[in-house]
Scaffold this active site. Structure first.
Site, PDB file in Angstrom:
ATOM      1  N   ASN A 119       0.928  -1.352  -0.008  1.00  0.00           N
ATOM      2  CA  ASN A 119      -0.094  -0.224   0.080  1.00  0.00           C
ATOM      3  C   ASN A 119       0.833   1.295  -0.042  1.00  0.00           C
ATOM      4  O   ASN A 119       1.391   1.630   1.063  1.00  0.00           O
ATOM      5  CB  ASN A 119      -0.990   0.170   1.190  1.00  0.00           C
TER       6      ASN A 119
ATOM      7  N   ARG B 224      -2.404  -2.013  -3.619  1.00  0.00           N
ATOM      8  CA  ARG B 224      -3.733  -1.262  -3.524  1.00  0.00           C
ATOM      9  C   ARG B 224      -3.733   0.033  -4.258  1.00  0.00           C
ATOM     10  O   ARG B 224      -2.807   0.609  -4.213  1.00  0.00           O
ATOM     11  CB  ARG B 224      -3.713  -0.923  -1.854  1.00  0.00           C
TER      12      ARG B 224
ATOM     13  N   HIS C 297     -13.499   2.084  -0.415  1.00  0.00           N
ATOM     14  CA  HIS C 297     -13.305   1.127   0.631  1.00  0.00           C
ATOM     15  C   HIS C 297     -13.968  -0.370   0.171  1.00  0.00           C
ATOM     16  O   HIS C 297     -14.371  -1.002   0.794  1.00  0.00           O
ATOM     17  CB  HIS C 297     -14.210   1.547   1.915  1.00  0.00           C
TER      18      HIS C 297
ATOM     19  N   ARG D   9     -12.880  15.039   6.475  1.00  0.00           N
ATOM     20  CA  ARG D   9     -13.369  15.595   5.331  1.00  0.00           C
ATOM     21  C   ARG D   9     -14.826  15.569   5.760  1.00  0.00           C
ATOM     22  O   ARG D   9     -15.581  15.198   6.577  1.00  0.00           O
ATOM     23  CB  ARG D   9     -13.459  14.221   4.372  1.00  0.00           C
TER      24      ARG D   9
ATOM     25  N   GLU E  32      -8.239  -5.632   5.050  1.00  0.00           N
ATOM     26  CA  GLU E  32      -8.234  -5.036   3.655  1.00  0.00           C
ATOM     27  C   GLU E  32      -7.013  -5.765   3.252  1.00  0.00           C
ATOM     28  O   GLU E  32      -6.862  -5.912   1.805  1.00  0.00           O
ATOM     29  CB  GLU E  32      -8.012  -3.500   3.481  1.00  0.00           C
TER      30      GLU E  32
END
Length: 369
Positions: free
Chosen positions: A8, A65, A154, A215, A355
Protein backbone atom coordinates in the site's frame (compact mmCIF):
# COMPACT_ATOMS: atom_id res chain seq x y z
CA UNK A 1 2.48 -21.00 -4.44
CA UNK A 2 0.34 -19.04 -1.98
CA UNK A 3 2.76 -16.36 -0.80
CA UNK A 4 1.64 -12.84 -1.69
CA UNK A 5 3.26 -9.53 -0.81
CA UNK A 6 0.71 -6.74 -0.37
CA UNK A 7 1.91 -3.17 -0.87
CA UNK A 8 0.00 0.00 0.00
CA UNK A 9 2.10 2.87 -1.33
CA UNK A 10 1.27 6.35 -0.09
CA UNK A 11 2.85 9.64 -1.08
CA UNK A 12 5.34 9.40 1.80
CA UNK A 13 4.88 5.87 3.12
CA UNK A 14 4.75 2.22 2.14
CA UNK A 15 2.75 -0.25 4.21
CA UNK A 16 3.52 -3.91 3.50
CA UNK A 17 2.35 -7.34 4.58
CA UNK A 18 3.58 -10.74 3.43
CA UNK A 19 1.07 -13.60 3.43
CA UNK A 20 1.49 -17.33 3.21
CA UNK A 21 -2.06 -18.40 2.53
CA UNK A 22 -4.12 -16.49 5.10
CA UNK A 23 -1.24 -16.32 7.59
CA UNK A 24 0.84 -13.17 8.01
CA UNK A 25 4.56 -13.88 7.68
CA UNK A 26 5.76 -10.30 8.10
CA UNK A 27 4.41 -6.77 8.04
CA UNK A 28 5.64 -3.24 8.52
CA UNK A 29 5.49 0.42 7.60
CA UNK A 30 8.13 2.70 6.13
CA UNK A 31 7.27 6.33 6.80
CA UNK A 32 8.35 9.87 5.91
CA UNK A 33 9.79 8.77 2.58
CA UNK A 34 11.78 11.61 1.01
CA UNK A 35 11.68 13.70 4.18
CA UNK A 36 14.66 14.72 6.27
CA UNK A 37 15.20 12.08 8.91
CA UNK A 38 12.72 9.75 7.23
CA UNK A 39 12.99 5.99 6.80
CA UNK A 40 14.01 6.14 3.11
CA UNK A 41 15.02 8.80 0.54
CA UNK A 42 12.54 7.59 -2.12
CA UNK A 43 10.11 4.79 -2.95
CA UNK A 44 12.77 2.72 -4.69
CA UNK A 45 14.93 2.72 -1.55
CA UNK A 46 11.87 1.94 0.59
CA UNK A 47 10.89 -1.07 -1.50
CA UNK A 48 14.48 -2.23 -1.79
CA UNK A 49 14.65 -2.23 2.00
CA UNK A 50 11.47 -4.31 2.16
CA UNK A 51 12.83 -6.78 -0.39
CA UNK A 52 16.12 -7.09 1.54
CA UNK A 53 14.34 -7.74 4.83
CA UNK A 54 11.84 -10.33 3.58
CA UNK A 55 12.20 -13.85 2.29
CA UNK A 56 10.45 -13.56 -1.06
CA UNK A 57 11.26 -17.02 -2.41
CA UNK A 58 8.32 -18.70 -4.14
CA UNK A 59 6.38 -15.44 -4.22
CA UNK A 60 3.17 -15.92 -6.21
CA UNK A 61 2.33 -12.25 -6.68
CA UNK A 62 2.60 -8.71 -5.44
CA UNK A 63 -0.79 -7.16 -4.76
CA UNK A 64 -0.93 -3.37 -5.01
CA UNK A 65 -3.69 -1.31 -3.44
CA UNK A 66 -4.86 1.25 -6.02
CA UNK A 67 -7.49 3.68 -4.79
CA UNK A 68 -9.14 4.61 -8.09
CA UNK A 69 -9.70 2.36 -11.07
CA UNK A 70 -12.04 4.70 -12.91
CA UNK A 71 -14.65 3.12 -15.18
CA UNK A 72 -12.20 0.69 -16.80
CA UNK A 73 -11.34 -1.63 -13.89
CA UNK A 74 -14.07 -3.68 -12.28
CA UNK A 75 -11.89 -6.44 -10.82
CA UNK A 76 -8.33 -7.10 -9.67
CA UNK A 77 -6.10 -6.95 -12.75
CA UNK A 78 -2.71 -8.32 -13.74
CA UNK A 79 -0.45 -5.32 -14.36
CA UNK A 80 1.19 -4.66 -17.72
CA UNK A 81 2.19 -1.44 -19.48
CA UNK A 82 -1.34 -0.88 -20.77
CA UNK A 83 -2.82 -1.23 -17.27
CA UNK A 84 -0.27 1.27 -15.94
CA UNK A 85 -1.28 3.72 -18.68
CA UNK A 86 -4.96 3.34 -17.78
CA UNK A 87 -4.24 3.94 -14.09
CA UNK A 88 -2.26 7.04 -15.06
CA UNK A 89 -5.22 8.24 -17.15
CA UNK A 90 -7.48 8.42 -14.07
CA UNK A 91 -4.96 10.28 -11.90
CA UNK A 92 -7.15 13.43 -12.19
CA UNK A 93 -9.88 11.47 -10.35
CA UNK A 94 -7.50 10.60 -7.47
CA UNK A 95 -4.58 13.06 -7.59
CA UNK A 96 -3.55 12.39 -3.98
CA UNK A 97 -3.60 8.59 -4.19
CA UNK A 98 -2.99 7.09 -7.63
CA UNK A 99 0.43 8.69 -8.25
CA UNK A 100 1.79 7.06 -5.09
CA UNK A 101 0.39 3.68 -6.12
CA UNK A 102 1.97 4.09 -9.54
CA UNK A 103 5.34 4.78 -7.90
CA UNK A 104 5.08 1.59 -5.90
CA UNK A 105 4.06 -0.41 -8.96
CA UNK A 106 6.94 0.94 -11.06
CA UNK A 107 9.57 0.15 -8.44
CA UNK A 108 8.17 -3.30 -7.62
CA UNK A 109 8.09 -4.25 -11.32
CA UNK A 110 11.77 -3.34 -11.61
CA UNK A 111 12.88 -5.06 -8.42
CA UNK A 112 10.78 -8.20 -8.96
CA UNK A 113 10.54 -8.49 -12.76
CA UNK A 114 9.62 -12.18 -12.76
CA UNK A 115 6.83 -11.90 -10.17
CA UNK A 116 3.27 -11.13 -11.35
CA UNK A 117 2.05 -7.75 -10.16
CA UNK A 118 -1.68 -7.31 -9.54
CA UNK A 119 -3.62 -4.05 -9.07
CA UNK A 120 -6.50 -4.30 -6.60
CA UNK A 121 -8.83 -1.31 -6.80
CA UNK A 122 -10.82 0.27 -3.97
CA UNK A 123 -13.47 1.17 -6.54
CA UNK A 124 -13.89 -2.25 -8.19
CA UNK A 125 -16.33 -3.78 -5.69
CA UNK A 126 -18.82 -1.01 -6.47
CA UNK A 127 -18.89 -1.71 -10.21
CA UNK A 128 -22.07 -3.73 -9.61
CA UNK A 129 -24.08 -0.68 -8.50
CA UNK A 130 -26.84 -0.22 -11.11
CA UNK A 131 -26.81 2.82 -13.42
CA UNK A 132 -29.42 4.73 -11.41
CA UNK A 133 -27.17 4.42 -8.37
CA UNK A 134 -24.04 5.86 -9.97
CA UNK A 135 -25.57 8.57 -12.17
CA UNK A 136 -26.02 12.14 -10.99
CA UNK A 137 -28.55 14.48 -12.57
CA UNK A 138 -26.05 16.78 -14.29
CA UNK A 139 -25.45 17.57 -17.95
CA UNK A 140 -24.97 14.10 -19.45
CA UNK A 141 -22.39 15.25 -21.99
CA UNK A 142 -20.24 16.78 -19.23
CA UNK A 143 -20.53 13.65 -17.13
CA UNK A 144 -19.51 11.43 -20.03
CA UNK A 145 -16.62 13.62 -21.15
CA UNK A 146 -15.09 13.98 -17.70
CA UNK A 147 -16.05 10.55 -16.30
CA UNK A 148 -18.22 12.06 -13.57
CA UNK A 149 -20.19 9.41 -11.72
CA UNK A 150 -20.29 7.62 -8.39
CA UNK A 151 -17.36 5.21 -8.08
CA UNK A 152 -17.27 4.42 -4.36
CA UNK A 153 -14.27 3.43 -2.24
CA UNK A 154 -13.28 1.13 0.64
CA UNK A 155 -14.34 -1.68 -1.70
CA UNK A 156 -11.87 -4.24 -0.35
CA UNK A 157 -13.14 -3.63 3.18
CA UNK A 158 -16.83 -3.79 2.26
CA UNK A 159 -16.25 -6.97 0.23
CA UNK A 160 -14.35 -8.70 3.03
CA UNK A 161 -16.68 -7.64 5.83
CA UNK A 162 -19.89 -8.50 3.99
CA UNK A 163 -18.60 -12.05 3.35
CA UNK A 164 -17.46 -12.43 6.96
CA UNK A 165 -20.89 -11.28 8.12
CA UNK A 166 -22.63 -13.92 6.00
CA UNK A 167 -20.33 -16.56 7.51
CA UNK A 168 -21.08 -15.26 11.01
CA UNK A 169 -24.80 -15.61 10.33
CA UNK A 170 -24.32 -19.05 8.85
CA UNK A 171 -25.89 -17.97 5.56
CA UNK A 172 -24.71 -18.25 1.95
CA UNK A 173 -23.22 -15.00 0.69
CA UNK A 174 -25.52 -14.89 -2.34
CA UNK A 175 -28.57 -14.98 -0.06
CA UNK A 176 -27.43 -12.39 2.48
CA UNK A 177 -28.19 -8.66 2.43
CA UNK A 178 -25.90 -6.53 4.60
CA UNK A 179 -25.35 -2.85 5.35
CA UNK A 180 -21.64 -2.43 6.06
CA UNK A 181 -20.39 0.63 7.94
CA UNK A 182 -16.65 1.24 7.53
CA UNK A 183 -15.98 3.89 10.18
CA UNK A 184 -12.39 5.05 10.50
CA UNK A 185 -10.66 8.35 9.80
CA UNK A 186 -12.24 7.82 6.40
CA UNK A 187 -15.79 6.49 6.54
CA UNK A 188 -18.33 5.00 4.16
CA UNK A 189 -21.46 2.88 4.13
CA UNK A 190 -22.37 0.23 1.60
CA UNK A 191 -25.52 -1.73 0.79
CA UNK A 192 -24.53 -5.27 -0.23
CA UNK A 193 -27.13 -7.56 -1.81
CA UNK A 194 -26.06 -11.16 -2.23
CA UNK A 195 -22.38 -10.25 -2.10
CA UNK A 196 -22.71 -7.41 -4.63
CA UNK A 197 -22.48 -3.69 -3.86
CA UNK A 198 -25.70 -1.92 -4.87
CA UNK A 199 -25.19 1.45 -3.14
CA UNK A 200 -22.41 3.31 -1.36
CA UNK A 201 -21.89 6.74 0.15
CA UNK A 202 -18.62 7.89 -1.42
CA UNK A 203 -18.82 9.20 -4.96
CA UNK A 204 -16.39 10.60 -7.52
CA UNK A 205 -13.81 10.79 -4.73
CA UNK A 206 -13.56 9.60 -1.11
CA UNK A 207 -14.96 12.98 -0.05
CA UNK A 208 -18.72 12.39 -0.05
CA UNK A 209 -21.15 10.65 2.27
CA UNK A 210 -20.49 10.19 5.97
CA UNK A 211 -18.72 12.66 8.27
CA UNK A 212 -15.03 11.73 8.57
CA UNK A 213 -11.95 12.73 10.54
CA UNK A 214 -10.99 15.65 8.28
CA UNK A 215 -13.46 15.34 5.37
CA UNK A 216 -16.86 16.97 5.33
CA UNK A 217 -18.88 14.20 3.74
CA UNK A 218 -22.04 15.39 2.01
CA UNK A 219 -22.50 19.14 1.60
CA UNK A 220 -24.71 21.22 -0.68
CA UNK A 221 -22.60 22.03 -3.80
CA UNK A 222 -23.63 25.65 -3.32
CA UNK A 223 -21.31 25.78 -0.31
CA UNK A 224 -18.39 25.77 -2.75
CA UNK A 225 -19.93 28.49 -4.93
CA UNK A 226 -20.75 30.61 -1.89
CA UNK A 227 -17.27 30.37 -0.42
CA UNK A 228 -15.76 31.26 -3.79
CA UNK A 229 -18.07 34.09 -4.85
CA UNK A 230 -19.11 35.61 -1.54
CA UNK A 231 -16.20 34.78 0.79
CA UNK A 232 -13.67 35.23 -2.00
CA UNK A 233 -11.78 32.01 -1.28
CA UNK A 234 -9.86 30.41 -4.17
CA UNK A 235 -10.98 26.94 -5.29
CA UNK A 236 -7.79 25.27 -4.04
CA UNK A 237 -8.31 26.72 -0.58
CA UNK A 238 -11.93 25.54 -0.50
CA UNK A 239 -10.88 22.05 -1.56
CA UNK A 240 -8.20 21.99 1.12
CA UNK A 241 -10.71 23.14 3.73
CA UNK A 242 -13.33 20.52 2.86
CA UNK A 243 -10.85 17.64 2.61
CA UNK A 244 -8.25 18.43 5.30
CA UNK A 245 -9.91 20.79 7.78
CA UNK A 246 -13.54 19.67 7.87
CA UNK A 247 -15.32 16.68 9.43
CA UNK A 248 -14.64 16.16 13.11
CA UNK A 249 -11.56 18.37 12.87
CA UNK A 250 -13.58 21.25 11.50
CA UNK A 251 -16.26 20.91 14.16
CA UNK A 252 -14.02 20.36 17.19
CA UNK A 253 -10.36 20.84 16.28
CA UNK A 254 -9.91 17.09 16.82
CA UNK A 255 -9.81 14.53 14.01
CA UNK A 256 -9.64 11.55 16.40
CA UNK A 257 -13.07 10.39 17.57
CA UNK A 258 -11.57 9.17 20.84
CA UNK A 259 -10.69 12.75 21.74
CA UNK A 260 -14.17 13.90 20.70
CA UNK A 261 -15.77 11.24 22.91
CA UNK A 262 -13.57 12.28 25.85
CA UNK A 263 -14.61 15.93 25.47
CA UNK A 264 -18.26 14.94 24.99
CA UNK A 265 -18.16 12.99 28.26
CA UNK A 266 -16.87 16.14 29.95
CA UNK A 267 -19.83 18.10 28.63
CA UNK A 268 -18.11 20.00 25.80
CA UNK A 269 -20.85 21.47 23.53
CA UNK A 270 -18.79 21.39 20.32
CA UNK A 271 -17.87 17.75 20.83
CA UNK A 272 -21.47 16.86 21.66
CA UNK A 273 -22.71 18.51 18.47
CA UNK A 274 -19.99 16.84 16.38
CA UNK A 275 -20.91 13.43 17.80
CA UNK A 276 -24.57 14.02 17.07
CA UNK A 277 -23.87 15.15 13.50
CA UNK A 278 -21.59 12.16 12.95
CA UNK A 279 -24.12 9.61 14.19
CA UNK A 280 -27.14 11.22 12.54
CA UNK A 281 -25.46 10.98 9.13
CA UNK A 282 -24.86 7.26 9.72
CA UNK A 283 -28.48 6.77 10.78
CA UNK A 284 -29.74 8.59 7.68
CA UNK A 285 -27.82 6.28 5.38
CA UNK A 286 -28.83 3.17 7.31
CA UNK A 287 -32.44 4.20 6.74
CA UNK A 288 -31.80 4.86 3.06
CA UNK A 289 -30.11 1.50 2.56
CA UNK A 290 -32.88 -0.35 4.37
CA UNK A 291 -35.13 1.06 1.64
CA UNK A 292 -32.67 0.22 -1.16
CA UNK A 293 -32.22 -3.40 -0.05
CA UNK A 294 -35.80 -4.09 1.03
CA UNK A 295 -34.69 -7.03 3.18
CA UNK A 296 -31.69 -6.61 5.46
CA UNK A 297 -30.17 -9.52 7.36
CA UNK A 298 -27.42 -7.63 9.18
CA UNK A 299 -25.84 -4.26 9.82
CA UNK A 300 -22.11 -4.58 10.39
CA UNK A 301 -19.69 -2.07 11.90
CA UNK A 302 -16.00 -2.24 11.02
CA UNK A 303 -12.71 -0.27 11.01
CA UNK A 304 -11.22 1.69 13.92
CA UNK A 305 -14.32 3.55 15.07
CA UNK A 306 -16.82 0.91 14.01
CA UNK A 307 -14.99 -1.83 15.89
CA UNK A 308 -14.20 0.12 19.07
CA UNK A 309 -16.81 2.82 19.75
CA UNK A 310 -19.95 1.41 21.44
CA UNK A 311 -21.33 4.94 21.90
CA UNK A 312 -21.30 5.54 18.15
CA UNK A 313 -23.02 2.24 17.42
CA UNK A 314 -25.67 2.89 20.06
CA UNK A 315 -26.38 6.45 18.94
CA UNK A 316 -26.43 5.52 15.24
CA UNK A 317 -28.95 2.70 15.64
CA UNK A 318 -30.77 3.61 18.84
CA UNK A 319 -34.50 4.24 18.45
CA UNK A 320 -34.80 2.02 15.36
CA UNK A 321 -36.57 -0.81 17.18
CA UNK A 322 -39.67 -0.38 15.03
CA UNK A 323 -37.49 -1.24 12.02
CA UNK A 324 -36.34 -4.48 13.62
CA UNK A 325 -33.01 -3.18 14.95
CA UNK A 326 -32.47 -3.79 18.67
CA UNK A 327 -29.06 -3.56 20.34
CA UNK A 328 -28.06 -5.45 23.47
CA UNK A 329 -26.33 -2.77 25.61
CA UNK A 330 -24.05 -5.25 27.41
CA UNK A 331 -22.91 -6.97 24.20
CA UNK A 332 -22.37 -3.59 22.54
CA UNK A 333 -20.31 -2.29 25.46
CA UNK A 334 -18.13 -5.40 25.28
CA UNK A 335 -17.51 -5.03 21.52
CA UNK A 336 -18.84 -8.54 20.96
CA UNK A 337 -19.04 -10.06 17.51
CA UNK A 338 -22.85 -9.90 17.56
CA UNK A 339 -24.29 -6.99 19.52
CA UNK A 340 -28.01 -7.23 18.71
CA UNK A 341 -30.51 -8.66 21.16
CA UNK A 342 -32.16 -12.03 20.65
CA UNK A 343 -35.41 -10.37 19.57
CA UNK A 344 -33.75 -8.15 16.95
CA UNK A 345 -35.05 -9.06 13.48
CA UNK A 346 -31.90 -7.61 11.92
CA UNK A 347 -28.58 -8.81 13.32
CA UNK A 348 -26.05 -6.13 14.29
CA UNK A 349 -22.44 -7.27 14.11
CA UNK A 350 -18.91 -6.02 14.75
CA UNK A 351 -16.45 -7.56 12.29
CA UNK A 352 -12.78 -6.50 12.15
CA UNK A 353 -11.81 -5.66 8.60
CA UNK A 354 -8.73 -7.05 6.88
CA UNK A 355 -8.16 -5.15 3.65
CA UNK A 356 -4.66 -6.54 3.15
CA UNK A 357 -5.90 -10.15 3.30
CA UNK A 358 -8.64 -9.24 0.83
CA UNK A 359 -6.03 -7.76 -1.51
CA UNK A 360 -3.94 -10.92 -1.24
CA UNK A 361 -6.95 -13.12 -1.99
CA UNK A 362 -7.97 -10.96 -4.95
CA UNK A 363 -4.41 -11.02 -6.29
CA UNK A 364 -4.46 -14.81 -6.21
CA UNK A 365 -7.86 -14.77 -7.89
CA UNK A 366 -6.54 -12.61 -10.69
CA UNK A 367 -3.94 -15.31 -11.33
CA UNK A 368 -6.52 -18.07 -11.26
CA UNK A 369 -5.31 -19.49 -7.96
Amino acid sequence: MSRVLVLNSGSSSVKYRLFDGASTVAKGLIERIGEQGGDAPDHRAALQRIMDELDLDDLAAVGHRVVHGGPAFTTATLIDDDVVAQIEAVVPLAPLHNPAALSGIAVARKLLPSVPQVAVFDTAFHATIPPEGVTWAIDASLAQRWQIRRYGFHGTSHAYVSRRTAALLGRPVDDTNVITLHLGNGASACAVAGGRSVATTMGLSPQGGLVMGTRSGDVDPTVVFHLHRVAGLPIDEIENSLTRHAGLLGLTGENDLRAVLHRRAAGDPAATLAFDVYCRRIREYVGAYLAVLGRVDAITFTAGVGENAPAVRAASLGGLESLGIVLDPALNAANEERISSDDSRIAVCVVPTDEELEIADQARGALGQ
